[in-house]
Design an enzyme around this catalytic site. Structure first.
Site, short mmCIF file in Angstrom:
data_model
loop_
_atom_site.label_atom_id
_atom_site.label_comp_id
_atom_site.label_asym_id
_atom_site.label_seq_id
_atom_site.Cartn_x
_atom_site.Cartn_y
_atom_site.Cartn_z
CG ASP A 154 -1.36 6.67 -5.37
OD1 ASP A 154 -1.37 6.94 -4.16
OD2 ASP A 154 -0.94 5.57 -5.82
NE ARG A 200 -2.79 -3.15 1.01
CZ ARG A 200 -3.80 -3.88 1.38
NH1 ARG A 200 -4.55 -3.47 2.35
NH2 ARG A 200 -4.07 -5.01 0.78
CB THR A 201 0.01 4.69 -1.21
OG1 THR A 201 -0.08 4.22 -2.54
CG2 THR A 201 0.70 6.03 -1.20
CG LEU A 202 2.72 2.06 3.89
CD1 LEU A 202 3.89 1.37 4.56
CD2 LEU A 202 1.43 1.60 4.53
#
Lengths: 221, 260
Positions: free
Chosen positions: B92, B33-35
């Protein structure tokens, strides 16, 4: 100190109020959408008409609120198809509670007030917490201005004690116009001190004639 | 105070690390995931004007405090009726453009005379952003969706915003990131209904200039785009004239030796 789960929620502010009368219900909410110390827009409705005698007002995290309203509106449509009638306010009250509790471990950050007419045509108000605990009352306030408004409503609407026997109705004897004036007054007061409440007040009135909407300007600061 | 009460009622929920939560949610796989964002675009601003919607932003993408990429297009046309502008994590944003490509392709393949308008695309993006947030795998962006489509009452202009957790709204003028703090006050004071294109560009440039002076992640290379019933136009990048000849900058120690 920013914590790891912080980003999933935000509080977009705002206040919702509902007052039940003998044959009407007033549901009101301000129209300000905030994030942090900024105002995103001054013209955003927090009210959703779920059925012809059932109106929901919610304050909290707008993403969750919109998803919740969409969810309930879809379920009401299914109910219409299956039962050939619109959902009653008490039925929607139970559905809302169940929907909220369904996400008990990742809640809808929504503080709800459901108002309308019950199956006998009397005004009803249901008040909720974020995980579905609810109660039928004569009036309620939720949201960032609720702590400012509830005491005033308690004082003005003189709710009878729930311990009395026989049980007395909490529904106010005030007339529709008097209740609306009270709502305008409490919002004007909350707007003075709550930074998240203001801009415009949307009032929805449900009675046997139908539903009508009113908009009142509030302070924009 | 409400936040603290809220967090307490959530119990140990916030204590878990993001990657642990992500692992648990993914059924034990490594987190994908994009943290937190790496390559980010800064503010995008947009406003409605007489013929449609105008949108503008700079062409920079930062890597933390480095201005890493200086020719990045952060506004794109979507279908026939809309423009999308994105700030936040640039990869994104590119992913979102891929989603929108699929969406507009299937819309086109229906070949039914209908096409997705800006309202529909905004609604779609809102659902995407909210559902990714529900899976703890956000698209770390703030998106502005503007467009104009012919409707029963003539040309209907639309301008909306969605952020990474799904908060969304419609307005006459919108800005993301620093634009919320620096550009929106100017737009609220000076925006009028039915501005001409030239007036709208002047207003947008006023906002972009303030952002250039005050936002450290902005660069002096901007793109303006417009969408009207005739279609989308994204103009080539250009720079704004800046002024640094303030007396304070000339002899900084004059008023107080040893300080600004």
């Amino acid at each position: 100190m920013s914590r790891r789960g912080d980003w999933v929620y935000e509080n977009n502010g705002g206040t919702c109020v509902a007052i039940a009368g003998a044959d009407y219900c007033v549901i009101a909410a301000d129209t300000r959408l905030s994030v942090g110390y900024s105002i995103l827009t001054r013209d955003h409705s927090k009210i959703c008409e779920l059925a012809d005698k059932c109106v929901l007002a919610s304050s909290g995290f707008q993403g969750d609120i919109k998803a919740l309203h969409k969810n309930l509106a879809a379920r009401e449509l299914l109910y219409q198809h299956q039962h050939n009638k619109r959902m009653s306010c008490p039925a929607m009250a139970q559905l809302l509670s169940n929907t909220l509790y369904y996400k008990r471990f990742f809640p809808y950050y929504a503080f709800n007030v459901l108002g309308g007419l019950d199956s006998e045509g009397k005004g009803c108000v249901f008040t909720y917490d974020a995980v579905g605990s609810y109660e039928r009352t004569g009036y309620s306030a939720q949201g960032t201005g609720s702590t400012l408004i509830m005491p005033v409503l308690d004082n003005q609407l003189k709710s009878p004690s729930p311990l009395l026997l026989p049980a007395r109705d909490a529904v106010t004897p005030l007339s529709e116009t008097e209740a609306i004036d009270l709502v305008k007054d409490v919002f004007a007061s909350a707007t003075e001190r709550d930074i998240y409440t203001g801009d415009k007040l949307e009032i929805v009135v449900v009675n046997k004639a139908g539903t009508r909407r009113e908009y009142i300007d509030l302070r924009k600061d | 105070m409400e936040e603290q009460k809220w967090d307490q009622s959530m119990g140990g929920f916030n204590a878990a690390s993001r990657s642990q939560m992500a692992e648990a949610a993914a059924g034990g796989e490594e987190s994908q995931r994009t943290l937190y964002p790496y390559v980010t675009g800064t503010s995008v601003i947009a406003l409605k004007y007489k013929d449609g919607v105008i949108m503008a932003c700079d062409t920079g993408a930062s890597y933390g405090s480095t201005l890493r990429y200086k020719s990045v297009e952060r506004i794109k046309a979507v279908g026939k009726h809309s423009l999308i502008g994105g700030s936040g994590e640039f990869s994104d944003f590119q992913e979102i453009l891929r989603y929108l490509d699929e969406l507009t392709l299937s819309d086109h393949m229906w070949d039914d005379g209908n096409s997705l308008g800006p309202k529909e695309i905004h609604s779609y993006l809102t659902r995407v952003m909210y559902n990714r947030r529900n899976k703890f795998d956000p698209l770390w962006n703030a998106l502005i969706l503007g467009g104009v489509k012919m409707g029963p009452k003539g040309a209907e202009k639309y301008l909306g915003m969605v952020n990474m957790i799904g908060t969304h709204f419609e307005e006459n003028h919108i800005a993301t990131g620093f634009g919320n703090h620096l550009a929106i006050p100017i737009l609220r004071a000076e925006w009028r209904e039915d501005m001409t294109f030239e007036e709208a560009v002047k207003l947008v440039e006023k906002c972009l200039l303030v952002l250039l002076y005050r936002d450290r992640s902005s660069i002096n290379k901007f793109q303006v785009a417009k969408i009207t019933t005739e279609g989308a136009t994204i103009y080539p990048p250009y720079s704004l004239k800046t002024f640094w000849g303030f007396s304070h900058f000339e002899n900084p120690a004059q008023g107080a030796v040893g300080s600004w």
